[in-house]
Structure formats: C-alpha cells, structure tokens
Design a protein around this motif. Structure first.
Motif, short mmCIF file in Angstrom:
data_model
loop_
_atom_site.label_atom_id
_atom_site.label_comp_id
_atom_site.label_asym_id
_atom_site.label_seq_id
_atom_site.Cartn_x
_atom_site.Cartn_y
_atom_site.Cartn_z
N SER A 30 1.00 -1.42 -0.07
CA SER A 30 -0.07 0.72 0.09
C SER A 30 0.96 1.30 0.25
O SER A 30 0.03 2.41 -0.10
CB SER A 30 -0.97 0.05 1.61
N GLY A 31 1.90 1.47 0.36
CA GLY A 31 2.99 2.32 0.35
C GLY A 31 3.22 3.08 2.20
O GLY A 31 3.89 4.04 2.07
N HIS A 32 2.26 2.77 2.86
CA HIS A 32 2.07 3.11 3.76
C HIS A 32 3.39 2.60 5.02
O HIS A 32 3.81 3.53 5.71
CB HIS A 32 1.14 2.45 5.06
N TRP A 33 4.01 1.08 4.70
CA TRP A 33 5.24 1.06 5.30
C TRP A 33 6.54 1.74 5.13
O TRP A 33 6.72 1.99 5.68
CB TRP A 33 5.42 -0.51 4.99
N GLU B 135 7.88 3.91 10.42
CA GLU B 135 8.59 3.97 11.65
C GLU B 135 7.70 4.55 12.88
O GLU B 135 7.62 4.32 14.07
CB GLU B 135 9.72 4.90 11.86
N HIS B 136 6.28 4.56 12.39
CA HIS B 136 4.66 5.28 13.72
C HIS B 136 4.19 3.90 13.86
O HIS B 136 2.83 4.25 14.12
CB HIS B 136 4.93 6.24 13.32
N MET B 137 5.11 2.69 13.25
CA MET B 137 3.35 1.70 13.09
C MET B 137 4.00 0.83 14.79
O MET B 137 5.11 0.61 14.66
CB MET B 137 3.53 1.15 12.24
N GLY C 234 -0.90 18.35 0.75
CA GLY C 234 -1.21 16.70 0.65
C GLY C 234 -0.87 15.73 0.94
O GLY C 234 0.09 15.25 1.85
N ALA C 235 -1.53 14.17 0.71
CA ALA C 235 -1.43 12.87 1.67
C ALA C 235 -0.71 12.56 0.19
O ALA C 235 -0.33 13.56 -0.80
CB ALA C 235 -2.94 11.80 1.36
N PHE C 236 0.54 11.64 0.50
CA PHE C 236 1.09 11.29 -0.21
C PHE C 236 0.62 10.57 -1.20
O PHE C 236 1.36 10.17 -2.34
CB PHE C 236 2.48 9.95 0.55
#
Length: 403
Positions: free
Chosen positions: A69-72, A77-79, A221-223
């Motif tokens: 998804s690209g969130h990693w 680092e914030h997960m 904006g969001a990434f």
C-alpha cells in the motif's frame, strides 16, 4: 493548564484519564464513554442516511500488506509491530487499505459505483512522546473513516454529498462556519505529475461547485493525493483542522482494485477518503474546550439529575428517573443524604444541564420542578417534563427552553 483545558475538564467532570505507564492510551470512564457513544451513534446515523455501508476491518495485518500500500515506507517507523516468529505484523495506523480489500472481493461493475464504506476504525500510531497532548493527539484512537470507490465523473457529486453531510454535523455541534484549504502535492509522493495535475484540478473544481473558496496549502497533501482540509474555529478564535476529503488514484493501483467498465474492459476506480471528525477523541476535546465543559443538552453525558427533596419522595423519584430513561433521556439519581442545595451544587459542578426536583407536592400531583443551570425553574406535569427534554435532546436543538 487553565481551567478550560480539556485535560483539566476531564478530571473535573470524571470523563477519562491517561497514565504514565500507558502513554497516549485513553481510559474512558462511564461519563466520558457516554459522550463518546453519543457522538459515534450520531455520526453513524448520518453516514447511513447518506448512503454509506458500515464495515469492520482487522487491527493487525502483515508487513507485506503495508509495503504494497506504500504505508510502510511512509509511516513504518510510527507503526506498532508484532513478530510472531514467522511474520512481522503491524497494528493499522489507518483503515483505507483495508477497505480496498473489501472492494476487491468479487467482480465489480461500473453499474455498482459509487460504492461507499464507513468504519469507526480503531487505529494505533507510535507518536513521539513529546507530541502527545491529552486526547487531541494519542497513540490509540478511533477515526470516522469513510471511503468511496467511484469514476471520475462521480467525484463532483460525491464531494457535494459529503460537504452537505459535514455542514449538517458541524452546525449541530455548534460550528456554523468553517475554513477550507486545498492541500497540494508534497515533495515526497506517489504517482506522476500528470495524475497530480488532474486530481488537484478535479478536487479544486468540486470544492468550487459546492460554493467553497479554498485557500491553497502547498505541499501538505497526502502522499497519494490532494485533499480538502476543514478547520473549525472555536469560541476562543482558535482554529482546529478536523475533517478532510482526499482524492486518491494510488491505492487502487497498488492494491489492484478494478471494475468492469461499460466497454467490458477493466478500469481502475478513484478512491475518495472522507472524515468529518478525523478522531473522535480530538473532536470531544475540541467540544469540551469550545463549550467550557458545559456541553449542549443533547451531548451531555448526564442530561438530567433527579433529586428527591427527602427520602419520603425516593419512590416517586425512581418513577421519574424511569420515565426519563424510558424516553431515551440520560438521567441520573442525585438522591444522597446531602441537602438539596448541596446536590444542586454537585450537579452544577458536573455540568448536568437540568435537575428534576421532586418534593411532597410534586409527588402528590405527579409533577416535577425542572431547574436549569442558571437557576430558572418550571413546575410541570411529569409527562410534559419528559416531552420538553425529549425535544431538547435532538441534535442541534436550542440549549434551553424558556419556562
């Protein structure tokens, strides 16, 4: 902290607490959770009425899912991570990729679009301890997430639909006016410039069609896409960024979302991310500070305190309490051994908007005395008292009725 800081108000009103050994994790007390559920249930009804279907998605998902998804790369680092010996898992920081998984189950047709999902998504983010602030910024929180899967020609109508919903909610909460910003492409982003050009123009046009003049917030904006940000201004003239509408062509591509187009081929949907509050905890904090802890009747954890003058009226007081509760009014008994004047002060200190006082005459005649926080009183039959308070319990209803 001053007396109107939501952290002080939480202690005074017995709403929630935080602990040093669980930073950013909220312990909701009964009164605080009553307020929480009022807001949650209210928005749930609004979303259902606007055509959103509620879903529920997992808390813990594999690292590979977040990489796709690209969130990693963006939030890794914030997960909060969990290693089960074979796989690295992570608590979700947001729900949007999960909603794509629901969309992907089954063959979708263009005739089904737009498809709208909503979720009160429990999210976790390992925020730096120095950035935590009461319940405005926490490590565990619930978002009023909503996502629409649609075609480009649907975007304007879907933004307008959401704007109408957002306006109704903010007015009911006591914020008739709000500010709008169009957050454009950040320096680190996914997608090519041509796609960003198209989506920024599309979202800006949708805002203008809704009569909004959005200021430009460059680079915020969001990434994965541009967004409209909605900020509330409280009674102290402070601005709070809450709601958002985000336009996304990246996640559907990365997570392989598609539908059957009119020509029989496969096409990618656009994904619209929506939130009215952003975080339920943050909205509660804003509301408390905006109203100085004295919430409107419909939001108050305890709406009416039933107070028999003496023990002789305890039985009738229980009847009054049951009548209010049966009508959906949040009532609480103030029937202790203290004098009635002390109980009035106690209810006032807990920001209970109305007291229902019952004495010998009220018991004999089936009446109650409704006492407002400002001292105004109305002696009315119990049936009328119930109907009066029911009318005030509607979202956005006037704060008080003149006796």
């Amino acid at each position: 902290m001053d007396d109107l800081d939501h952290r002080n108000l939480s202690v005074k009103l017995n709403l929630w607490h935080l602990q040093d050994d669980a930073p950013g994790m909220v312990f909701w007390h009964p009164r605080g959770y009553a307020l929480y559920r009022v807001l949650e249930d209210y928005v749930r009804r609004k979303m259902r009425g606007a055509g959103y279907a509620e879903v529920r998605t997992p808390q813990l998902l594999p690292r590979e899912f977040w990489v796709r998804s690209g969130h990693w790369d963006k939030f890794g680092e914030h997960m909060f991570r969990v290693d089960d010996g074979e796989h690295t898992m992570a608590l979700k920081p947001m729900s949007c990729p999960c909603h794509v998984q629901i969309f992907n189950k089954g063959l979708r047709s263009w005739r089904e679009l737009p498809i709208r999902y909503a979720e009160f998504g429990a999210c976790h983010r390992n925020e730096p301890s120095g950035s935590l602030h009461g319940i405005m910024r926490t490590r565990a929180f619930e978002q009023d997430d909503a996502h629409v899967f649609c075609r480009e020609q649907d975007v304007e109508g879907e933004v307008a639909r959401f704007m109408a919903l957002l306006g109704e909610v903010y007015r009911d909460l006591g914020f008739p006016d709000y500010e709008v910003a169009l957050a454009t492409r950040p320096s680190v982003r996914a997608g090519d410039d041509a796609t960003w050009d198209r989506l920024e123009a599309m979202l800006g046009n949708a805002a203008r069609q809704c009569g909004l003049e959005a200021r430009i917030n460059p680079g915020e904006g969001a990434f994965y896409g541009p967004k409209l940000e909605f900020s509330l201004r409280d009674r102290l003239a402070r601005s709070w960024q809450c709601g958002t509408v985000q336009l996304d062509a990246v996640l559907p591509q990365r997570l392989d979302a598609s539908y059957v187009a009119p020509d029989g081929g496969r096409a990618r949907p656009l994904m619209i991310h929506h939130a009215i509050f952003g975080s339920l905890g943050r909205m509660i904090a804003i509301l408390l500070e905006h109203h100085g802890g004295v919430l409107p009747f419909w939001l108050s954890p305890d709406q009416v305190a039933v107070a028999p003058i003496s023990r002789d009226q305890a039985g009738y007081g229980a009847e009054v309490l049951a009548a209010f509760e049966g009508a959906g009014i949040r009532a609480v008994a103030y029937d202790g051994a203290d004098t009635i004047s002390r109980r009035i002060v106690a209810a006032h200190d807990m920001a209970v908007p109305v007291m229902a006082i019952v004495g010998k005459r009220e018991m004999r005649e089936g009446r109650v005395t409704l006492r407002e926080r400002d001292g105004l009183q109305a002696d009315v039959p119990l049936v009328e008292a119930v109907s009066r308070l029911q009318a005030r319990a509607r979202p956005g209803a006037p704060a008080a009725e003149t006796p």
